[in-house]
Scaffold this motif. Structure first.
Motif, short mmCIF file in Angstrom:
data_model
loop_
_atom_site.label_atom_id
_atom_site.label_comp_id
_atom_site.label_asym_id
_atom_site.label_seq_id
_atom_site.Cartn_x
_atom_site.Cartn_y
_atom_site.Cartn_z
N ARG A 16 0.82 -1.20 0.00
CA ARG A 16 0.00 0.00 0.00
C ARG A 16 0.86 1.25 0.00
O ARG A 16 1.96 1.27 0.52
CB ARG A 16 -0.92 0.02 1.22
CG ARG A 16 -2.00 -1.04 1.21
CD ARG A 16 -2.77 -1.03 2.51
NE ARG A 16 -1.87 -1.25 3.63
CZ ARG A 16 -2.01 -0.67 4.83
NH1 ARG A 16 -3.00 0.16 5.03
NH2 ARG A 16 -1.15 -0.93 5.80
N THR A 66 -4.40 5.83 3.54
CA THR A 66 -5.48 6.61 4.14
C THR A 66 -6.05 5.86 5.33
O THR A 66 -5.85 4.65 5.47
CB THR A 66 -6.59 6.86 3.11
OG1 THR A 66 -7.20 5.60 2.79
CG2 THR A 66 -6.03 7.49 1.85
N PRO A 67 -6.80 6.53 6.20
CA PRO A 67 -7.43 5.82 7.31
C PRO A 67 -8.34 4.68 6.85
O PRO A 67 -8.39 3.62 7.49
CB PRO A 67 -8.23 6.93 8.01
CG PRO A 67 -7.48 8.18 7.70
CD PRO A 67 -6.98 7.99 6.30
N GLU A 68 -9.03 4.89 5.73
CA GLU A 68 -9.89 3.84 5.20
C GLU A 68 -9.08 2.63 4.74
O GLU A 68 -9.46 1.48 4.98
CB GLU A 68 -10.72 4.38 4.03
CG GLU A 68 -11.77 5.41 4.43
CD GLU A 68 -11.18 6.78 4.68
OE1 GLU A 68 -9.99 7.00 4.31
OE2 GLU A 68 -11.88 7.64 5.25
N GLU A 69 -7.94 2.90 4.08
CA GLU A 69 -7.07 1.81 3.65
C GLU A 69 -6.49 1.07 4.84
O GLU A 69 -6.38 -0.17 4.82
CB GLU A 69 -5.94 2.36 2.77
CG GLU A 69 -6.38 2.83 1.40
CD GLU A 69 -5.24 3.48 0.63
OE1 GLU A 69 -5.33 3.58 -0.60
OE2 GLU A 69 -4.25 3.89 1.28
N GLN A 70 -6.13 1.80 5.86
CA GLN A 70 -5.56 1.17 7.06
C GLN A 70 -6.59 0.27 7.74
O GLN A 70 -6.27 -0.83 8.19
CB GLN A 70 -5.07 2.25 8.03
CG GLN A 70 -4.29 1.70 9.21
CD GLN A 70 -3.03 0.95 8.77
OE1 GLN A 70 -2.41 1.31 7.77
NE2 GLN A 70 -2.67 -0.10 9.50
N GLN A 71 -7.82 0.75 7.80
CA GLN A 71 -8.88 -0.04 8.41
C GLN A 71 -9.15 -1.31 7.61
O GLN A 71 -9.32 -2.40 8.17
CB GLN A 71 -10.16 0.79 8.51
CG GLN A 71 -11.31 0.07 9.20
CD GLN A 71 -12.55 0.93 9.32
OE1 GLN A 71 -12.63 2.03 8.78
NE2 GLN A 71 -13.55 0.45 10.04
N GLU A 74 -6.28 -3.80 8.17
CA GLU A 74 -6.39 -4.44 9.47
C GLU A 74 -7.47 -5.52 9.44
O GLU A 74 -7.27 -6.64 9.94
CB GLU A 74 -6.73 -3.40 10.54
CG GLU A 74 -6.72 -3.94 11.96
CD GLU A 74 -5.33 -4.30 12.44
OE1 GLU A 74 -5.22 -5.13 13.37
OE2 GLU A 74 -4.35 -3.76 11.89
N SER A 108 -2.43 -0.58 -3.29
CA SER A 108 -3.29 0.57 -3.57
C SER A 108 -3.18 0.93 -5.04
O SER A 108 -2.09 1.23 -5.52
CB SER A 108 -2.88 1.78 -2.73
OG SER A 108 -2.90 1.47 -1.35
N THR A 137 -7.09 -2.57 -1.34
CA THR A 137 -7.91 -2.27 -0.18
C THR A 137 -9.09 -1.38 -0.51
O THR A 137 -10.06 -1.32 0.25
CB THR A 137 -7.06 -1.61 0.92
OG1 THR A 137 -6.28 -0.54 0.36
CG2 THR A 137 -6.10 -2.62 1.55
N ASP A 138 -9.05 -0.69 -1.65
CA ASP A 138 -10.19 0.11 -2.07
C ASP A 138 -11.34 -0.75 -2.58
O ASP A 138 -12.46 -0.25 -2.76
CB ASP A 138 -9.79 1.09 -3.18
CG ASP A 138 -8.92 2.23 -2.65
OD1 ASP A 138 -8.98 2.49 -1.44
OD2 ASP A 138 -8.19 2.84 -3.45
#
Length: 280
Positions: A16, A66-71, A74, A108, A137-138
């Motif tokens: 990512r 991004t926070p969304e990618e990190q979430q 995880e 990503s 992740t998107d």
């Protein structure tokens, strides 16, 4: 899906933040939509030109996730850990084999694999050449917003489906189907790939049944809905085409949901022999 107390898998290759930049950009239309969840190894479609930046001066740059990618990363890591727990036991008890888990590549935008280019437009896929599953992740957002498959367990089902292809690779099924496809017509080869994909759906159901203790109300329906939303008939209709069964490579919405349910209800790998089934 209750994953708070589930460890994150260590079998993650994190790419990512590596993005290709330039004036051009890949543009995927109806073709890209129909390739969702395809396995490039078997599809027989060279999608690499669609995935590469159109500007030859484009470069790979490193950006913070991004926070969304990190979430999403995880979540994917924890779901992958559940597949490792389940298949280590199921493969030992039902197949007499030691499970060797795949690596999940998180990326990503675009990346490369031995099976060709990968992008969020083509969806997650498994590459038997390096025994890795690839996930942008998107794609979770695409799954929910564009394909109508909402919920965390719908996303978990997608990961489990790609892991199921790894199971097929471990069992020698992918290679057998690949060789068989080379000896038959395109339509016959597509029919074999449908059975391969439905078997992966069934194996995903076996995993889902084994993690039943982690499920929350509505989770099972999320997975069944995801299976229906990505059926060949529905995807072709969404792309403005009249469904053509001879071109199907993943099965109809009804077939995908049915085989997932067979795996979930039985919990047995042996019930997932779609190649021996007279009707799908």
């Amino acid at each position: 899906m209750r994953l708070k107390d589930v460890r994150r898998s260590r079998n993650i290759e994190d790419r990512r933040g590596q993005r290709r930049v330039g004036r051009g950009g890949a543009r995927i239309g109806g073709v890209g939509l129909l390739l969702v969840l395809a396995i490039g190894y078997f599809a027989g479609i060279d999608v690499t030109p669609l995935l590469q930046d159109q500007d030859p001066r484009g470069q790979i740059t490193q950006t913070a996730p991004t926070p969304e990618e990190q979430q999403a990363a995880e979540f994917a890591g924890r779901v992958l850990a559940t597949t490792e727990q389940v298949w280590s036991k199921v493969m030992r008890d039902q197949a007499g084999r030691t499970y060797q888990p795949p690596v999940l590549v998180l990326y990503s935008g675009v990346t490369q694999s031995p099976c060709g280019g990968a992008s969020g437009a083509t969806g997650p896929f498994y590459c038997p050449a390096d025994r890795k599953a690839y996930l942008d992740t998107d794609f979770f957002a695409t799954l929910s917003r564009q394909l109508g498959a909402k919920g965390d367990f719908a996303a978990a089902y997608v990961i489990a489906h790609e892991v199921a292809h790894h199971i097929q690779n471990e069992m020698g099924i992918l290679g057998q189907v690949h060789r068989a496809r080379q000896a038959v017509s395109t339509a016959e080869g597509n029919a074999l790939t449908v059975r391969l994909e439905l078997q992966a759906d069934c194996l995903s159901g076996v995993w889902a049944g084994a993690v039943d203790g982690l499920l929350e109300p509505g989770d099972l329906e999320e997975a069944l809905n995801a299976a229906r939303m990505i059926g060949d008939d529905r995807l072709q209709s969404r792309a403005g085409r009249v469904p053509q069964p001879h071109t199907f490579t993943h099965g109809t919405s009804a077939q995908r949901a049915r085989w997932f349910a067979i795996g979930y209800d039985s919990g047995q790998m042996g019930r997932c022999d779609t190649f021996a089934a007279r009707t799908l």
